[in-house]
Design an enzyme around this catalytic site. Structure first.
Site, PDB file in Angstrom:
ATOM      1  N   ASP A  77     -32.501 -21.621 -19.942  1.00 17.43           N
ATOM      2  CA  ASP A  77     -31.520 -22.662 -20.150  1.00 17.43           C
ATOM      3  C   ASP A  77     -30.435 -22.007 -21.010  1.00 17.43           C
ATOM      4  O   ASP A  77     -30.669 -20.990 -21.666  1.00 17.43           O
ATOM      5  CB  ASP A  77     -32.109 -23.912 -20.818  1.00 17.43           C
ATOM      6  CG  ASP A  77     -31.192 -25.117 -20.598  1.00 17.43           C
ATOM      7  OD1 ASP A  77     -30.006 -24.902 -20.251  1.00 17.43           O
ATOM      8  OD2 ASP A  77     -31.644 -26.268 -20.766  1.00 17.43           O
TER       9      ASP A  77
HETATM   10  C1  BGC Z   1     -28.731 -27.838 -19.796  1.00 13.53           C
HETATM   11  C2  BGC Z   1     -29.092 -27.353 -18.410  1.00 13.53           C
HETATM   12  C3  BGC Z   1     -27.853 -26.917 -17.694  1.00 13.53           C
HETATM   13  C4  BGC Z   1     -27.170 -25.833 -18.519  1.00 13.53           C
HETATM   14  C5  BGC Z   1     -25.898 -25.304 -17.895  1.00 13.53           C
HETATM   15  C6  BGC Z   1     -27.895 -26.832 -20.562  1.00 13.53           C
HETATM   16  O1  BGC Z   1     -27.375 -27.395 -21.725  1.00 13.53           O
HETATM   17  O2  BGC Z   1     -29.898 -28.124 -20.517  1.00 13.53           O
HETATM   18  O3  BGC Z   1     -29.736 -28.373 -17.703  1.00 13.53           O
HETATM   19  O4  BGC Z   1     -28.163 -26.478 -16.415  1.00 13.53           O
HETATM   20  O5  BGC Z   1     -26.826 -26.367 -19.775  1.00 13.53           O
HETATM   21  O6  BGC Z   1     -24.898 -26.253 -17.936  1.00 13.53           O
END
Ligand code: BGC
Length: 737
Positions: free
Chosen positions: A265
Site C-alpha cells: 500500500d
Molecule cells: C490506499 C490504497 C490505494 C493507494 C493508492 C492508499 O492510501 O490505502 O487503497 O490503492 O493509496 O492510492
C-alpha cells in the site's frame, strides 16, 4: 557482439524450436511460455536494472527496463472506476481532460447483488476502462471483512461473510484480467479499520485468521488467479503486513503458491531487511506518509532501492531474493504491459453505463416495506396516487463519487437521485436540501456552507404541504463518514438528519426513506417509517437505478452483505472494550474471534436491526420443504439438498436462496450457522423452481488451532435454508460419519 553470443547460446540450450530466438529475443516473443520469457529477460539484465524494478518511479508507476524496451507498470485506483490522472510526484490532480470515467457501484452494492454474474460484468467493464486508460494494474477489489460499522472504508469491500466475499471476488478478478490488466486485491490483510491503520498491531487467533479474514483473499488468488496483491498498512503479529513473513512468505507464496507480485500500500514499507526477506516485491508511495508529505523525488531512497542494491552487493542479502522479486515483476509485465494480445479496452460507453445501472438495480436492498400498514407510503410508488412529491436531503443532489479517499472518481456522468426521480415523475417533484454537510476533504471535516437551521425549517414547512416525501440521506464520502484515513465517530446518521426526519414526521407521515451509504446506520425513527431502501453508492447511474426500484420498474433483489446492528455495542468488535476496537494505539485484539457479523448475532442471540442476507422484494416467495438425498455422508461423499421455491406474488422477481450449515456438537465453539452456498433465481408470478445444492466435507470444516489444519468432526449437522440469515424457511439434519 555480446548480445549475438547470448542469442546463439540460448538457441543451443533451447533447441531447434527456438532458432527464431536468433532474430527475436525470447523475452519479446509473445509465443514463448511466460517462464521462458522471464528467464531470458533476467539473463540480460544488470543487477541495478533488476533492483530498479522493485520500486516506484512516480506516484502511480514503477520502473521498467528502458534499455531492453521493457515497459513501466502503470497503476490506478480502483476499485469502483479508474481514478483521474495524478501528478508525477505529488497527490495533485494532473488536470487531464480525457480521464473522466464511468463510476460503477461501490463494492458493498456489488456484494449486495449476491450475484456472481454481476461481478463478472463489473470486472470486465472496469477492466476495459483501465485498459483504455493505459493502466496495467487496477488497485482493487477490496475484500477486507466488515468487522465494525465504523470502518471508514467498508464501502470499498464486500461485507462481513468470507464465503459471500469469496464467491463475489473471483469473477471480478477474472473480468478485469481478461483485459490484460492485473487486478490487485487489497488490503492484505486485517486492515479492518482506518484508525491507526499505519501501525496498529492486530492480534487474533489462527482460527479467526483462517476462517474469517483470509478466505476471500485466498479465493482471489487461487480461484481468481489475481496477478497482484496489495499489502495493508497495519501490523500483524508485530510485523507490517507489507513485509510480513507469515502473511506473504508462508501463506501467500507458500501455501497458496502465488506467483505474482506483492505491491505495498502507498507508504506501507518501513524497513529494508523485512522488505527484502519477507515477501514484498514492489514498493510504492514511500516517504509520503502514504499521502502527502515527504521529500520530493525520493525514489532512490526507497527501502527496496539503493539500500537494497547495496545490501545485495555487500552480501547482506542473498541474490536469490532479487531473482525472485524480479521474476515476479517481469511476470506481471508480460501478463499486462507486454501482452500484445490484450484488447484495447473501452471507456464511458453505453455498455458500461448499462453495467453500472444493472449492478446498482440488483444491489439496492429493500430493507422495509410494510404494505399492510395504513399510515405511510409503500413501495413501489404509484405515480398516479400523488400530486406532489417532495424530495428532501443533500444526498439527492450531491456527487457521491467525490471524496472517500483513494477510491475518489472524476466522472463523466453521475445521474443524481433527484434527476432520476425527475425523469420518472416530472413536474410533480420539488426539492429542498433539508440538511447539509461540508465539502469532501480527505483529512479534514469541513463546515457546511449553509445555515442548517433554516434548511431544516424550510424542509418541514414544505413537507407539510405535499402528498409524499422521498428522503434521500445517509452518509457521504466526507472525512469521518465513508472515507479512508479515519473511521466514523458513531453509528448515528450525521448532519442532523435524525432531527430533521423526526420534525418532518410530525407534519407528514408519508415518508419513503432512501439511504445512501456503505455502512450500517442507527435508525431511531424506524417504527414510524414503513418503507426504507438501502441504495449504497450506486455510481454513474445512481438516480436512474434508484428511481427504477422506487417505481417498481425493477423489482428489488439485493440482500445485505452485512448485519445492521440496533446499536453499536450489539456489534461483536464493540463488545469487548477499546482493546478490541480501536485498540490502544499500538495493539488491537480481535476478542470476538470468529464470531463476526451474523455469527455473533446468532450465537449470542442479539437480534440485528436488519440481519445479514436480508432484503425484500415486491413479490413473495414461498419455500417448500428441503430434502436431502441421504441421512449420513462419509469421506468424499456429497450431500444433495433440494428445495422448491415459488413466486406466489403478482410480479416477476429474483430471490437469493441462502444455505447455512450449523455443526450441532463440536469440541470447539462454532457459530450457530454459517453461509455455505446460495443461488439467485428469477421467477415469474406463479412459477416454481427446485433449487439444488451440493454440500461436501469442506463446508463442514473449522480451522483447528491444535492440528493447524481444517477439520470436520463427525456428528450431527443442520442445514438451514432461507431468505436471510434469520428468515429460515426449512431445515434438514444429517450426520457426518
Ligand atoms: C490506499 C490504497 C490505494 C493507494 C493508492 C492508499 O492510501 O490505502 O487503497 O490503492 O493509496 O492510492
Amino acid at each position: 557482439m555480446k548480445l549475438k553470443l547470448i542469442y546463439a547460446a540460448m538457441a543451443l540450450t533451447m533447441g531447434a524450436a527456438s532458432l527464431k530466438a536468433q532474430q527475436v529475443p525470447a523475452y519479446l516473443d509473445q509465443k514463448q511460455p511466460i517462464e521462458v520469457r522471464v528467464k531470458d529477460a533476467l539473463s540480460r539484465m544488470t543487477l541495478e536494472e533488476k533492483v530498479k524494478l522493485c520500486s516506484a518511479q512516480s506516484k502511480f508507476s514503477s520502473h521498467g527496463v528502458p534499455r531492453l524496451g521493457i515497459p513501466e507498470i502503470w497503476m490506478s485506483d480502483g476499485p469502483h472506476g479508474v481514478r483521474e490522472e495524478i501528478l508525477w510526484d505529488s497527490w495533485g490532480n494532473a488536470e487531464w481532460t480525457n480521464d473522466s470515467c464511468t463510476a460503477f457501484p461501490a463494492l458493498t452494492c456489488l456484494a449486495a447483488t449476491w450475484n456472481p454474474k454481476m461481478s463478472a460484468i463489473y470486472g470486465k467493464a472496469v477492466g476495459e476502462e483501465a485498459r483504455y486508460r493505459r493502466k496495467d494494474v487496477l488497485l482493487g477489489p477490496g475484500v477486507n471483512i466488515y468487522r465494525t460499522p465504523l470502518n471508514g472504508r467498508n464501502f470499498e469491500y464486500m461485507g462481513e461473510d468470507p464465503y459471500l466475499a469469496s464467491i463475489m471476488v473471483v469473477p471480478y478478478v477474472k473480468g478485469v484480467q481478461s483485459n490484460g490488466v492485473s487486478a490487485c486485491v487489497k488490503h492484505y490483510a486485517l486492515n479492518n479499520q482506518e484508525v491507526w491503520r499505519g501501525n496498529i498491531d492486530v492480534e487474533l487467533s489462527d482460527r479467526a485468521l483462517n476462517e474469517i479474514y483470509l478466505p476471500a483473499f485466498k479465493a482471489a488468488i487461487v480461484d481468481g488467479g489475481s496477478w497482484s496483491i496489495m499489502g495493508s498498512y497495519n501490523k500483524v503479529r508485530g510485523e507490517h503486513a507489507c513485509h510480513n513473513d507469515l502473511l506473504l512468505n508462508k501463506i501467500l507464496k507458500g501455501e497458496w503458491k502465488f506467483d505474482g507480485c506483492v505491491i505495498t500500500d502507498w507508504g506501507g514499507a518501513h524497513d529494508t531487511k523485512e522488505a527484502v526477506l519477507n515477501g514484498l516485491d514492489i514498493e510504492m508511495g514511500s516517504y509520503t506518509n502514504g499521502l502527502s508529505s515527504g521529500k520530493k523525488f525520493a525514489y532512490d531512497d526507497y527501502y527496496l532501492a539503493s539500500a537494497y542494491l547495496k545490501g545485495l552487493k555487500d552480501g547482506t542479502y542473498p541474490m536469490s531474493t532479487i531473482e525472485d522479486k524480479a521474476s515476479r515483476i517481469l511476470r506481471l509485465i508480460f501478463r499486462t504491459a507486454m501482452n500484445s494480445d490484450r484488447p484495447w479496452g473501452s471507456f464511458t460507453n453505453e455498455e458500461h453505463y448499462t453495467v453500472a445501472r444493472t449492478v446498482a438495480q440488483e444491489g439496492i436492498v429493500l430493507l422495509k416495506n410494510e404494505a399492510d400498514k395504513k399510515k405511510g407510503a409503500v413501495l413501489p410508488l404509484d405515480a398516479s396516487k400523488y400530486r406532489s412529491i417532495l424530495v428532501v436531503g443533500e444526498n439527492a443532489t450531491r456527487r457521491l463519487t467525490e471524496g472517500g479517499g483513494s477510491s475518489v472518481l472524476k466522472v463523466k456522468k453521475e445521474v443524481s437521485p433527484l434527476a432520476g426521480l425527475q425523469a420518472k415523475f416530472g413536474d410533480k417533484i420539488k426539492y429542498t436540501m433539508g440538511y447539509a454537510s461540508g465539502k469532501p476533504v480527505y483529512d479534514r471535516e469541513m463546515k457546511p456552507g449553509f445555515d442548517t437551521d433554516s434548511l431544516r425549517k424550510e424542509a418541514v414547512k414544505q413537507a407539510a404541504e405535499v402528498d409524499l416525501i422521498i428522503f434521500v440521506g445517509g452518509l457521504n464520502k466526507n472525512n469521518f463518514q465513508d472515507c479512508e484515513n479515519a473511521d466514523r465517530k458513531s453509528l448515528a446518521l450525521p448532519f442532523g438528519q435524525n432531527e430533521l426526519i423526526n420534525d418532518m414526521l410530525k407534519v407528514n407521515k408519508n415518508i419513503v426513506m432512501v439511504l445512501l451509504s456503505g455502512n450500517a446506520v442507527e435508525m431511531p425513527w424506524i417504527k414510524s417509517i414503513p418503507s426504507i431502501l438501502q441504495a449504497w453508492y450506486p455510481g454513474s447511474e445512481s438516480g436512474n437505478a434508484i428511481a427504477d426500484v422506487l417505481t417498481g420498474e425493477v423489482n428489488p433483489s439485493g440482500k445485505l452483505p452485512f448485519s445492521f446492528p440496533v446499536k453499536l455495542t450489539d456489534n461483536a468488535a464493540h463488545s469487548f472494550g477499546t482493546i478490541s476496537y480501536p485498540g490502544d494505539g499500538v495493539k488491537e485484539v480481535y476478542k470476538e474471534d470468529i464470531l463476526v457479523g451474523y455469527r455473533w448475532h446468532d450465537t449470542k442471540k442479539i437480534p440485528a436491526l436488519f440481519p445479514f442476507g436480508h432484503g425484500l422484494s415486491y413479490t413473495q416467495f414461498k419455500y417448500g420443504k428441503a430434502v436431502a438425498d441421504k441421512k449420513t455422508i462419509s469421506g468424499s461423499e456429497e450431500l444433495t439438498i433440494t428445495i422448491p421455491v415459488k413466486n406466489v406474488g403478482k410480479v416477476k422477481g429474483k430471490e437469493v436462496v441462502q444455505l447455512y450449515i450449523g455443526d450441532e456438537k463440536c469440541s470447539v465453539l462454532r457459530p450457530v450457522k454459517e453461509l455455505k452456498s446460495f443461488q439467485k433465481i428469477e421467477l415469474a408470478p406463479g412459477e416454481e423452481q427446485t433449487v439444488s445444492f451440493k454440500i461436501g466435507q469442506d463446508a463442514l470444516k473449522f480451522f483447528s488451532e491444535t492440528a493447524h489444519n481444517w477439520l470436520a468432526e463427525p456428528g450431527a449437522f443442520k442445514v438451514y435454508i432461507g431468505s436471510s440469515s434469520t428468515d429460515i424457511r426449512s431445515t434438514v439434519d444429517f450426520v457426518l460419519n
